[in-house]
Design an enzyme around this catalytic site. Structure first.
Site, PDB file in Angstrom:
ATOM      1  N   LYS A   1     -12.841 -27.988 -13.819  1.00 25.36           N
ATOM      2  CA  LYS A   1     -13.422 -27.296 -14.448  1.00 25.36           C
ATOM      3  C   LYS A   1     -14.410 -26.300 -13.333  1.00 25.36           C
ATOM      4  O   LYS A   1     -15.163 -26.595 -12.608  1.00 25.36           O
ATOM      5  CB  LYS A   1     -14.770 -28.192 -15.055  1.00 25.36           C
ATOM      6  CG  LYS A   1     -15.898 -27.180 -15.813  1.00 25.36           C
ATOM      7  CD  LYS A   1     -17.099 -28.055 -16.472  1.00 25.36           C
ATOM      8  CE  LYS A   1     -17.739 -27.417 -17.648  1.00 25.36           C
ATOM      9  NZ  LYS A   1     -18.677 -26.322 -17.015  1.00 25.36           N
TER      10      LYS A   1
ATOM     11  N   GLU B   1      -7.824 -30.491 -16.687  1.00 27.27           N
ATOM     12  CA  GLU B   1      -8.091 -29.195 -15.830  1.00 27.27           C
ATOM     13  C   GLU B   1      -9.294 -29.099 -15.016  1.00 27.27           C
ATOM     14  O   GLU B   1     -10.385 -29.720 -15.261  1.00 27.27           O
ATOM     15  CB  GLU B   1      -8.184 -27.908 -16.800  1.00 27.27           C
ATOM     16  CG  GLU B   1      -7.131 -28.040 -17.809  1.00 27.27           C
ATOM     17  CD  GLU B   1      -7.203 -27.054 -19.083  1.00 27.27           C
ATOM     18  OE1 GLU B   1      -8.241 -26.398 -18.867  1.00 27.27           O
ATOM     19  OE2 GLU B   1      -6.525 -27.183 -20.065  1.00 27.27           O
TER      20      GLU B   1
ATOM     21  N   SER C   1     -18.514 -24.271 -26.143  1.00 27.92           N
ATOM     22  CA  SER C   1     -19.039 -24.928 -24.916  1.00 27.92           C
ATOM     23  C   SER C   1     -18.748 -26.383 -25.079  1.00 27.92           C
ATOM     24  O   SER C   1     -17.934 -26.907 -25.952  1.00 27.92           O
ATOM     25  CB  SER C   1     -20.257 -24.820 -24.378  1.00 27.92           C
ATOM     26  OG  SER C   1     -21.014 -25.388 -25.548  1.00 27.92           O
ATOM     27  N   LEU C   2     -18.661 -27.211 -23.981  1.00 26.42           N
ATOM     28  CA  LEU C   2     -18.284 -28.527 -23.993  1.00 26.42           C
ATOM     29  C   LEU C   2     -19.144 -29.521 -23.772  1.00 26.42           C
ATOM     30  O   LEU C   2     -20.299 -29.143 -23.026  1.00 26.42           O
ATOM     31  CB  LEU C   2     -17.421 -28.740 -22.579  1.00 26.42           C
ATOM     32  CG  LEU C   2     -16.038 -28.011 -22.502  1.00 26.42           C
ATOM     33  CD1 LEU C   2     -15.594 -27.859 -21.191  1.00 26.42           C
ATOM     34  CD2 LEU C   2     -14.901 -28.444 -23.349  1.00 26.42           C
TER      35      LEU C   2
ATOM     36  N   ARG D   1     -18.629 -14.282 -22.618  1.00 25.89           N
ATOM     37  CA  ARG D   1     -18.910 -15.467 -23.616  1.00 25.89           C
ATOM     38  C   ARG D   1     -20.183 -15.050 -24.416  1.00 25.89           C
ATOM     39  O   ARG D   1     -20.393 -15.096 -25.572  1.00 25.89           O
ATOM     40  CB  ARG D   1     -19.143 -16.695 -23.117  1.00 25.89           C
ATOM     41  CG  ARG D   1     -19.551 -17.755 -23.932  1.00 25.89           C
ATOM     42  CD  ARG D   1     -19.281 -19.147 -23.270  1.00 25.89           C
ATOM     43  NE  ARG D   1     -19.501 -20.363 -24.346  1.00 25.89           N
ATOM     44  CZ  ARG D   1     -20.582 -20.594 -24.686  1.00 25.89           C
ATOM     45  NH1 ARG D   1     -21.779 -20.015 -24.032  1.00 25.89           N
ATOM     46  NH2 ARG D   1     -20.934 -21.586 -25.437  1.00 25.89           N
TER      47      ARG D   1
ATOM     48  N   ASP E   1       0.750  -1.364  -0.159  1.00 27.26           N
ATOM     49  CA  ASP E   1      -0.049   0.001  -0.026  1.00 27.26           C
ATOM     50  C   ASP E   1       0.804   1.280  -0.139  1.00 27.26           C
ATOM     51  O   ASP E   1       0.629   2.226  -0.701  1.00 27.26           O
ATOM     52  CB  ASP E   1      -0.938  -0.165   1.183  1.00 27.26           C
ATOM     53  CG  ASP E   1      -2.154  -0.960   0.988  1.00 27.26           C
ATOM     54  OD1 ASP E   1      -2.164  -1.587   0.122  1.00 27.26           O
ATOM     55  OD2 ASP E   1      -2.604  -1.479   2.066  1.00 27.26           O
TER      56      ASP E   1
ATOM     57  N   GLU F   1     -11.635 -18.457 -17.074  1.00 26.36           N
ATOM     58  CA  GLU F   1     -12.770 -18.304 -16.279  1.00 26.36           C
ATOM     59  C   GLU F   1     -12.610 -17.409 -15.061  1.00 26.36           C
ATOM     60  O   GLU F   1     -11.514 -17.460 -14.654  1.00 26.36           O
ATOM     61  CB  GLU F   1     -13.146 -19.603 -15.781  1.00 26.36           C
ATOM     62  CG  GLU F   1     -14.282 -19.978 -15.058  1.00 26.36           C
ATOM     63  CD  GLU F   1     -15.336 -20.450 -16.053  1.00 26.36           C
ATOM     64  OE1 GLU F   1     -15.204 -20.572 -17.244  1.00 26.36           O
ATOM     65  OE2 GLU F   1     -16.530 -20.934 -15.473  1.00 26.36           O
TER      66      GLU F   1
HETATM   67  S1  IVH Z   1     -12.459 -25.131 -22.188  1.00 29.70           S
HETATM   68  C1  IVH Z   1     -13.097 -25.473 -26.303  1.00 29.70           C
HETATM   69  N1  IVH Z   1     -11.505 -25.243 -19.919  1.00 29.70           N
HETATM   70  O1  IVH Z   1     -16.926 -24.367 -19.102  1.00 29.70           O
HETATM   71  C2  IVH Z   1     -13.767 -25.546 -25.004  1.00 29.70           C
HETATM   72  N2  IVH Z   1     -13.664 -24.594 -20.079  1.00 29.70           N
HETATM   73  O2  IVH Z   1     -19.054 -25.827 -21.171  1.00 29.70           O
HETATM   74  C3  IVH Z   1     -13.931 -24.333 -24.288  1.00 29.70           C
HETATM   75  N3  IVH Z   1     -14.921 -23.869 -18.214  1.00 29.70           N
HETATM   76  O3  IVH Z   1     -17.604 -21.768 -21.121  1.00 29.70           O
HETATM   77  C4  IVH Z   1     -13.880 -24.316 -22.841  1.00 29.70           C
HETATM   78  N4  IVH Z   1     -13.190 -24.597 -16.609  1.00 29.70           N
HETATM   79  O4  IVH Z   1     -16.780 -21.243 -18.928  1.00 29.70           O
HETATM   80  C5  IVH Z   1     -12.538 -25.093 -20.530  1.00 29.70           C
HETATM   81  N5  IVH Z   1     -10.462 -25.614 -17.809  1.00 29.70           N
HETATM   82  C6  IVH Z   1     -11.748 -25.280 -18.591  1.00 29.70           C
HETATM   83  C7  IVH Z   1     -12.788 -24.673 -17.998  1.00 29.70           C
HETATM   84  C8  IVH Z   1     -13.878 -24.285 -18.774  1.00 29.70           C
HETATM   85  C9  IVH Z   1     -14.191 -23.921 -16.738  1.00 29.70           C
HETATM   86  C10 IVH Z   1     -16.154 -23.426 -18.330  1.00 29.70           C
HETATM   87  C11 IVH Z   1     -16.073 -22.472 -19.406  1.00 29.70           C
HETATM   88  C12 IVH Z   1     -16.750 -22.698 -20.763  1.00 29.70           C
HETATM   89  C13 IVH Z   1     -17.842 -23.977 -20.018  1.00 29.70           C
HETATM   90  C14 IVH Z   1     -17.900 -25.198 -21.225  1.00 29.70           C
END
Ligand code: IVH
Length: 665
Positions: A117, A115, A84-85, A138, A39, A173
């Site tokens: 999630k 990784e 998305s996944l 997004r 600070d 994220e």
């Molecule tokens: S990769 C091409 N990696 O999950 C894939 N997503 O359902 C794009 N998320 O919108 C996402 N941790 O908000 C990826 N290690 C991670 C993640 C991650 C959280 C979230 C992200 C995405 C959603 C997909």
């Protein structure tokens, strides 16, 4: 006063030092100096910049919060869509995912990066020549919102990278850790402000503040997991190298990520991190597995809105135990009794749960839920909490089986009220201002006992009720008047025929066109309608066989309720006749019922599960095993945009059925 060389040099060194400490603290979680020392350095820089404004630069640590509040967020189109996944929920589904990838690549087994999630919101950061120039949410994957001013306040996000590629888009994220979340909620509560249900909502709410000064007070952080646009030919060749590269740029990446080889290692890591999940400082809802080699990712490609080379392996939904304090009975719109467990309040997945539905008598008997029982309660996503099972070992010795009463006092009255509430609701006759309390009063006062009676009410009658002014009375009467011009699907839905919801009402209207024809239809004829099976058909026929119901219907018509004839295309003209479609996942704009009704109106058959007979799959967000199955069977997959195009121009169906799975890349 112009800055002397000495002042300029001091400002430079202060910036560099503050940046280093910020990185140590927020990115590496490893502070080197005390907060007070940090600070003091910051104050010195602020003073220096105040005296010499020309020393202020956009990437100065003093410039994280600035500018006036915005009035709205500007939409930003993502140059590369944010995907998305697809999800898997058990080892078998994960095994299927692995096998599909391996087969397509002609390999025995694959290497993945695993990784955590993180449960927050996806963000895209654009750095030009090392400087953060834009941050966007997004959104629907194609278009997000510009949240740059807010993102600049997040200390884990560097304003300047440690290297300066001409252009790099970093993806990751934004989330709130558990400690920050609880501290923030405590502050909000103390200040008499709104608290948040869970860290995810808190993160989203904090990021979407129009005034960045508010965002600056919220404990947001970020973890990076990928690269979008990149102007450099030297793109890392693996996901693992990508993470290392992001770290070198000064960005935060998860320390929990691992390289795993083959299914066994992947599952072992799932179990390991799952066991540590509660002890992590932040919420995760699964593990993301990404094929490590970029070349293999490219070979696998995309389908609809998700990559084929990655999957989210979700953890099971959050379950907690709590005590059943009592079982209440509610009366539904059809008069059916619904038992509801009153629970000792318990936090499940970040939300305090006090009630859980027990559905019906069969369900109670099957689960044998009793007052006083310790039960396992589950909340999956946003759905209504449910009782999973009773912990029998903990059952009090004196407990007795619960018997759902045959009837409850005032049941007929309650059912009448529920039926009218349903009739007036937004998706039925949509009578604005006619709420639950008012309907109760009307029924109790004997002014209304069926939905048709609504159309006999006068302003004077309403104005005489408690808490009703002349003005509101006139408004309600006007709304009732307005509801007279309706549509056949709304009316059918509003009548409250058991088993007939919005989608079925739409199907009936589309199939028969006129109310008279539905009324005259036999059970067999009703069963020929899309999605109507014997139970629903019998319920519809029974409704129309009831003299009381027919009288209400006649009165409605007599009293002015009307609707245009519903267009029915002759079967041979239905463009999607013979096409079987399965909907899965959440579509960004269309509700599932709406999508279904529109497909059915064009003659499509909408089925619940994917099989060899399926012609098309429409996949939204979080599409899971159905999407995977469709891919495995080589069934074409549409996203919402493609579905809209098809609905607008059904003749396109030929292209949809012959085209290979959509590839947005
Ligand atoms: S990769 C091409 N990696 O999950 C894939 N997503 O359902 C794009 N998320 O919108 C996402 N941790 O908000 C990826 N290690 C991670 C993640 C991650 C959280 C979230 C992200 C995405 C959603 C997909």
């Amino acid at each position: 006063m112009a800055a002397s060389d000495a002042a300029r040099a001091r400002a430079q060194s202060l910036k560099a030092e503050l940046e280093r400490h910020s990185h140590q603290y927020y990115v590496l979680d490893d502070p080197l100096i005390a907060d007070a020392d940090y600070d003091a350095l910051m104050r010195e820089l602020e003073e220096l910049e105040a005296r010499h404004p020309e020393l202020v630069s956009a990437d100065s640590p003093t410039q994280r919060v600035g500018g006036a509040a915005a009035t709205q967020f500007t939409p930003v189109r993502h140059p590369l869509p944010m995907l998305s996944l697809s999800n898997v929920f058990d080892a078998e589904e994960f095994g299927d995912f692995h096998r599909r990838c391996a087969e397509q690549l002609g390999l025995e087994h694959l290497e993945f990066v695993a990784e955590p999630k993180l449960d927050g919101l996806a963000i895209s950061l654009i750095y030009e020549h090392g400087l953060l120039v834009r941050a966007a949410t997004r959104g629907d994957g194609t278009t997000g919102e510009d949240v740059t001013a807010n993102v600049r306040t997040i200390r884990a996000i560097p304003l300047r990278l440690r290297a300066a590629p001409a252009l790099i888009e970093v993806r990751g994220e934004i989330y709130m850790d558990k400690r920050g979340f609880h501290a923030m909620n405590a502050r909000q509560e103390a200040a008499g402000l709104k608290t948040f249900a869970n860290p995810r909502n808190a993160a989203a709410g904090s990021l979407r503040q129009l005034d960045a000064r508010i965002t600056a007070t919220r404990p947001l952080t970020m973890c990076c997991y990928g690269i979008g646009q990149f102007d450099d030919s030297a793109r890392p060749a693996t996901q693992w190298a990508t993470l290392a590269f992001l770290r070198e740029l000064g960005l935060r990446v998860s320390p929990e990520s691992r390289v795993v080889s083959g299914v066994e290692q992947a599952l072992a890591y799932y179990r390991e991190l799952g066991a540590r999940r509660a002890a992590l400082g932040y919420e995760i809802d699964g593990i993301v597995y990404k094929v490590n080699a970029l070349a293999q990712q490219e070979q696998l490609g995309f389908v609809a809105r998700a990559p084929r080379w990655a999957v989210a392996f979700k953890f099971p939904p959050d379950e907690r135990t709590t005590r059943v304090l009592g079982i209440d009975v509610q009366v539904g719109r059809t008069g059916a009794l619904t038992p509801v467990a009153r629970l000792e309040p318990v936090l499940v997945g970040g939300v305090t749960v006090t009630n859980a539905t027990l559905h019906n008598a069969d369900e109670i008997r099957r689960k044998d839920v009793r007052v006083g029982d310790l039960v396992v309660v589950r909340r999956a996503g946003d759905v209504i909490p449910e009782v999973v099972r009773v912990v029998l070992e903990e059952r009090p010795a004196d407990s007795v089986p619960y018997e759902l009463p045959e009837s409850v006092p005032d049941q007929a009255l309650a059912a009448r009220v529920q039926a009218i509430i349903h009739f007036a609701s937004r998706r039925a006759l949509d009578i604005e201002g006619l709420g639950e309390k008012l309907i109760e009063q009307l029924v109790q006062a004997g002014l209304v006992s069926t939905v048709a009676d609504l159309y006999t009410l006068t302003v004077e009658q309403l104005a005489a009720l408690e808490r009703m002014g002349d003005k509101s009375a006139a408004n309600v009467i006007a709304a009732i008047e307005q509801s007279k011009a309706t549509s056949l699907p709304r009316l059918l839905h509003g009548l409250g025929i058991r088993e007939v919801g919005e989608a079925t009402a739409g199907n009936l209207a589309a199939a028969f066109g006129r109310l008279e024809r539905i009324r005259a239809a036999s059970v067999e004829e009703l069963e020929t309608v899309n999605d109507i099976g014997p139970v629903v058909a019998a319920s519809i026929a029974a409704w129309f066989a009831d003299a009381g119901n027919l009288e209400v219907l006649e009165q409605l018509i007599e009293r002015g309720v009307h609707w245009p004839e519903f267009e029915v295309a002759p079967a041979e003209q239905l463009p999607l006749k013979g096409v079987t479609v399965v909907l899965t996942g959440t579509l960004p704009n269309l509700s599932r019922d709406e999508a279904k009704a529109r497909l059915q109106a064009l003659g499509a058959h909408v089925a619940g599960s994917v099989s060899k007979k399926t012609d098309l799959v429409v996949a939204g967000e979080e599409a899971g095993s159905k999407l995977d199955k469709a891919l495995a069977l080589g069934i074409p997959v549409l996203d919402e945009a493609a579905l809209e195009a098809l609905l607008a121009e059904p003749a396109r169906i030929k292209d949809c059925l012959t085209a290979p799975a959509a590839d947005p890349s």
